[in-house]
Design a protein around this motif. Structure first.
Motif, short mmCIF file in Angstrom:
data_model
loop_
_atom_site.label_atom_id
_atom_site.label_comp_id
_atom_site.label_asym_id
_atom_site.label_seq_id
_atom_site.Cartn_x
_atom_site.Cartn_y
_atom_site.Cartn_z
N SER A 94 8.45 8.02 -7.18
CA SER A 94 7.65 6.79 -7.09
C SER A 94 8.51 5.57 -6.78
CB SER A 94 6.89 6.56 -8.40
OG SER A 94 7.78 6.15 -9.43
N GLY A 95 9.83 5.74 -6.92
CA GLY A 95 10.72 4.60 -6.69
C GLY A 95 10.80 3.68 -7.90
N LYS A 96 10.42 4.18 -9.06
CA LYS A 96 10.42 3.38 -10.29
C LYS A 96 11.40 3.97 -11.29
CE LYS A 96 7.00 0.69 -9.06
NZ LYS A 96 7.22 -0.73 -8.84
N SER A 97 11.82 3.16 -12.24
CA SER A 97 12.61 3.67 -13.35
C SER A 97 11.69 4.51 -14.23
CB SER A 97 13.21 2.53 -14.17
OG SER A 97 12.17 1.83 -14.85
N ILE A 98 12.27 5.33 -15.08
CA ILE A 98 11.44 6.15 -15.96
C ILE A 98 10.59 5.26 -16.86
CG2 ILE A 98 11.47 7.79 -17.89
CD1 ILE A 98 13.85 9.14 -16.58
N VAL A 129 0.84 -1.19 0.00
CA VAL A 129 0.00 0.00 0.00
C VAL A 129 0.88 1.25 0.00
CG1 VAL A 129 -1.68 1.33 1.35
CG2 VAL A 129 -1.96 -1.14 1.08
N ASP A 130 1.98 1.23 0.76
CA ASP A 130 2.90 2.38 0.78
C ASP A 130 3.42 2.68 -0.63
OD1 ASP A 130 2.64 2.70 3.50
OD2 ASP A 130 4.55 1.76 4.00
N GLU A 131 3.81 1.63 -1.34
CA GLU A 131 4.32 1.81 -2.70
C GLU A 131 3.23 2.37 -3.61
OE1 GLU A 131 6.59 -0.73 -6.21
OE2 GLU A 131 5.97 -1.75 -4.38
N ASP A 132 2.02 1.87 -3.48
CA ASP A 132 0.90 2.36 -4.29
C ASP A 132 0.61 3.83 -4.01
OD1 ASP A 132 -1.12 2.34 -6.17
OD2 ASP A 132 -2.45 1.06 -5.02
N VAL A 133 0.65 4.21 -2.74
CA VAL A 133 0.41 5.61 -2.38
C VAL A 133 1.52 6.50 -2.96
CG1 VAL A 133 0.32 7.25 -0.45
CG2 VAL A 133 -0.97 5.10 -0.34
N ASN A 134 2.76 6.05 -2.88
CA ASN A 134 3.87 6.83 -3.44
C ASN A 134 3.72 6.99 -4.96
OD1 ASN A 134 5.25 7.42 -1.05
ND2 ASN A 134 6.29 5.46 -1.08
N ILE A 135 3.34 5.92 -5.64
CA ILE A 135 3.13 6.00 -7.08
C ILE A 135 1.97 6.94 -7.38
CG2 ILE A 135 2.36 4.70 -9.11
CD1 ILE A 135 3.98 2.31 -7.96
N SER A 136 0.89 6.83 -6.63
CA SER A 136 -0.27 7.69 -6.84
C SER A 136 0.08 9.16 -6.64
CB SER A 136 -1.41 7.29 -5.90
OG SER A 136 -1.85 5.99 -6.19
N LEU A 137 0.84 9.44 -5.60
CA LEU A 137 1.27 10.83 -5.36
C LEU A 137 2.17 11.33 -6.48
CD1 LEU A 137 1.92 10.74 -1.52
CD2 LEU A 137 0.18 12.09 -2.72
N ALA A 138 3.08 10.48 -6.94
CA ALA A 138 3.97 10.87 -8.04
C ALA A 138 3.16 11.12 -9.32
CB ALA A 138 5.02 9.79 -8.27
N MET A 139 2.17 10.28 -9.57
CA MET A 139 1.31 10.47 -10.74
C MET A 139 0.55 11.80 -10.63
SD MET A 139 -0.08 6.54 -11.29
CE MET A 139 -1.63 7.08 -11.92
#
Length: 101
Positions: A53-57, A26-36
């Motif tokens: 988001s902690g992801k590659s481009i 859930v933490d990762e999903d929230v971080n991705i959602s905030l980055a989006m």
């Protein structure tokens, strides 16, 4: 440097919608959602949003595509540059045709 963690209370009704296909928590999903959100609101660049988001481009772009979010922007300035390039190429092509006669 110590990592600070903000504690956020999430409405439990959100939980069934979190933890999408590209995430492990859930933490990762929230971080991705905030980055989006930050990216679509034009508050950060694509590269910065991916970093946050902690992801590659490329992974972040795929996430945006999966959510039907346009990640590339084609501005009026881009169109103007493309039009000028096309005009230049056509003129050069016309000069080559004339020299072949």
């Amino acid at each position: 440097m110590e990592e600070s963690k903000a504690k956020v209370g999430i409405n439990p009704e959100f939980l069934p919608f979190l933890k999408g296909a590209h995430v492990n928590s859930v933490d990762e999903d929230v971080n991705i959602s905030l980055a989006m959100y930050l990216f679509t609101a034009r508050k950060v660049t694509l590269a910065r949003a991916a970093e946050l988001s902690g992801k590659s481009i490329s992974d972040f772009i795929q996430i945006l595509i999966d959510h039907n979010i346009h990640w590339a922007e084609y501005t009026e300035e881009h169109k103007k540059q493309d039009d000028e390039t096309i005009e230049f190429i056509l003129k050069e092509d016309g000069k080559q045709d004339e020299s072949n006669m």
